[in-house]
Scaffold this motif. Structure first.
Motif, PDB file in Angstrom:
ATOM      1  N   ALA A  64      16.841  40.016  98.504  1.00 46.77           N
ATOM      2  CA  ALA A  64      15.899  39.559  97.481  1.00 46.77           C
ATOM      3  C   ALA A  64      14.475  39.976  97.829  1.00 46.77           C
ATOM      4  O   ALA A  64      13.717  40.424  96.958  1.00 46.77           O
ATOM      5  CB  ALA A  64      15.989  38.041  97.320  1.00 46.77           C
ATOM      6  N   LEU A  65      14.096  39.837  99.099  1.00 49.17           N
ATOM      7  CA  LEU A  65      12.760  40.259  99.531  1.00 49.17           C
ATOM      8  C   LEU A  65      12.580  41.762  99.326  1.00 49.17           C
ATOM      9  O   LEU A  65      11.550  42.210  98.819  1.00 49.17           O
ATOM     10  CB  LEU A  65      12.534  39.897 101.005  1.00 49.17           C
ATOM     11  CG  LEU A  65      11.206  40.370 101.603  1.00 49.17           C
ATOM     12  CD1 LEU A  65      10.022  39.733 100.887  1.00 49.17           C
ATOM     13  CD2 LEU A  65      11.160  40.072 103.107  1.00 49.17           C
ATOM     14  N   TYR A  66      13.584  42.533  99.674  1.00 49.71           N
ATOM     15  CA  TYR A  66      13.521  43.989  99.493  1.00 49.71           C
ATOM     16  C   TYR A  66      13.315  44.341  98.016  1.00 49.71           C
ATOM     17  O   TYR A  66      12.493  45.197  97.682  1.00 49.71           O
ATOM     18  CB  TYR A  66      14.804  44.645 100.019  1.00 49.71           C
ATOM     19  CG  TYR A  66      14.841  46.135  99.821  1.00 49.71           C
ATOM     20  CD1 TYR A  66      14.172  46.980 100.705  1.00 49.71           C
ATOM     21  CD2 TYR A  66      15.516  46.707  98.753  1.00 49.71           C
ATOM     22  CE1 TYR A  66      14.188  48.356 100.524  1.00 49.71           C
ATOM     23  CE2 TYR A  66      15.541  48.061  98.565  1.00 49.71           C
ATOM     24  CZ  TYR A  66      14.871  48.894  99.452  1.00 49.71           C
ATOM     25  OH  TYR A  66      14.883  50.249  99.267  1.00 49.71           O
ATOM     26  N   ASP A  67      14.040  43.665  97.139  1.00 53.45           N
ATOM     27  CA  ASP A  67      13.910  43.934  95.702  1.00 53.45           C
ATOM     28  C   ASP A  67      12.501  43.632  95.200  1.00 53.45           C
ATOM     29  O   ASP A  67      11.961  44.361  94.371  1.00 53.45           O
ATOM     30  CB  ASP A  67      14.932  43.111  94.906  1.00 53.45           C
ATOM     31  CG  ASP A  67      16.356  43.626  95.066  1.00 53.45           C
ATOM     32  OD1 ASP A  67      16.536  44.772  95.550  1.00 53.45           O
ATOM     33  OD2 ASP A  67      17.284  42.882  94.705  1.00 53.45           O
ATOM     34  N   VAL A  68      11.871  42.571  95.714  1.00 57.69           N
ATOM     35  CA  VAL A  68      10.506  42.231  95.305  1.00 57.69           C
ATOM     36  C   VAL A  68       9.513  43.246  95.863  1.00 57.69           C
ATOM     37  O   VAL A  68       8.645  43.754  95.148  1.00 57.69           O
ATOM     38  CB  VAL A  68      10.138  40.801  95.753  1.00 57.69           C
ATOM     39  CG1 VAL A  68       8.654  40.528  95.552  1.00 57.69           C
ATOM     40  CG2 VAL A  68      10.972  39.783  94.992  1.00 57.69           C
ATOM     41  N   LYS A  72      11.697  46.249  92.313  1.00 58.02           N
ATOM     42  CA  LYS A  72      12.903  46.162  91.484  1.00 58.02           C
ATOM     43  C   LYS A  72      12.978  44.846  90.722  1.00 58.02           C
ATOM     44  O   LYS A  72      13.537  44.785  89.628  1.00 58.02           O
ATOM     45  CB  LYS A  72      14.161  46.337  92.333  1.00 58.02           C
ATOM     46  CG  LYS A  72      14.348  47.750  92.874  1.00 58.02           C
ATOM     47  CD  LYS A  72      15.483  47.850  93.868  1.00 58.02           C
ATOM     48  CE  LYS A  72      16.813  47.712  93.189  1.00 58.02           C
ATOM     49  NZ  LYS A  72      17.945  47.907  94.131  1.00 58.02           N
ATOM     50  N   LYS A  73      12.393  43.780  91.311  1.00 59.37           N
ATOM     51  CA  LYS A  73      12.425  42.466  90.677  1.00 59.37           C
ATOM     52  C   LYS A  73      11.108  41.755  90.920  1.00 59.37           C
ATOM     53  O   LYS A  73      10.387  42.064  91.859  1.00 59.37           O
ATOM     54  CB  LYS A  73      13.559  41.613  91.256  1.00 59.37           C
ATOM     55  CG  LYS A  73      14.944  42.085  90.893  1.00 59.37           C
ATOM     56  CD  LYS A  73      15.984  41.110  91.399  1.00 59.37           C
ATOM     57  CE  LYS A  73      17.368  41.587  91.010  1.00 59.37           C
ATOM     58  NZ  LYS A  73      18.408  40.716  91.561  1.00 59.37           N
TER      59      LYS A  73
END
Length: 107
Positions: A64-68, A72-73
């Motif tokens: 989730a941290l990587y996506d932020v 990506k998110k």
């Protein structure tokens, strides 16, 4: 959740408007009690295998941290809210260690 039981392991009990969910480490199962329906016992070995630390939670947080960070998110909470909740937890622990003393934080 309680850790201090006569059973081996922790017991978790969740109450909801439609039923209850018990988790017993000793019995190695979930017990689902939906009101007006028969109780269902689900052995742990029947649950999907989730690998990684904390039942896969650590991997989920990193993803989730990587996506932020990569855009990506959007973050699901503001940084300020996350910091505030951590500071509250730290103050609660300080209070516990000081026999319930009120801990004041600056604004």
């Amino acid at each position: 959740m309680t850790a201090f039981t006569g059973d081996a392991g922790r017991i978790y009990r969740f109450y909801g408007s439609m039923g209850e969910l018990d988790l017993s480490e000793e019995k190695q199962c979930l017990i689902l009690k939906v009101y007006d329906k028969p109780t269902e016992t689900i052995p742990f070995n029947a649950l999907p295998d989730v690998s990684g630390g904390h039942g896969g939670g650590d991997t989920g947080l990193v993803n989730a941290l990587y996506d932020v960070v990569t855009g990506k998110k959007e973050a699901s909470t503001a940084l300020e809210s996350s910091l505030e909740s951590h500071l509250m937890a730290i103050a609660a622990e300080e209070s516990r260690l000081q026999d319930g003393k009120v801990i004041k934080r600056g604004e």
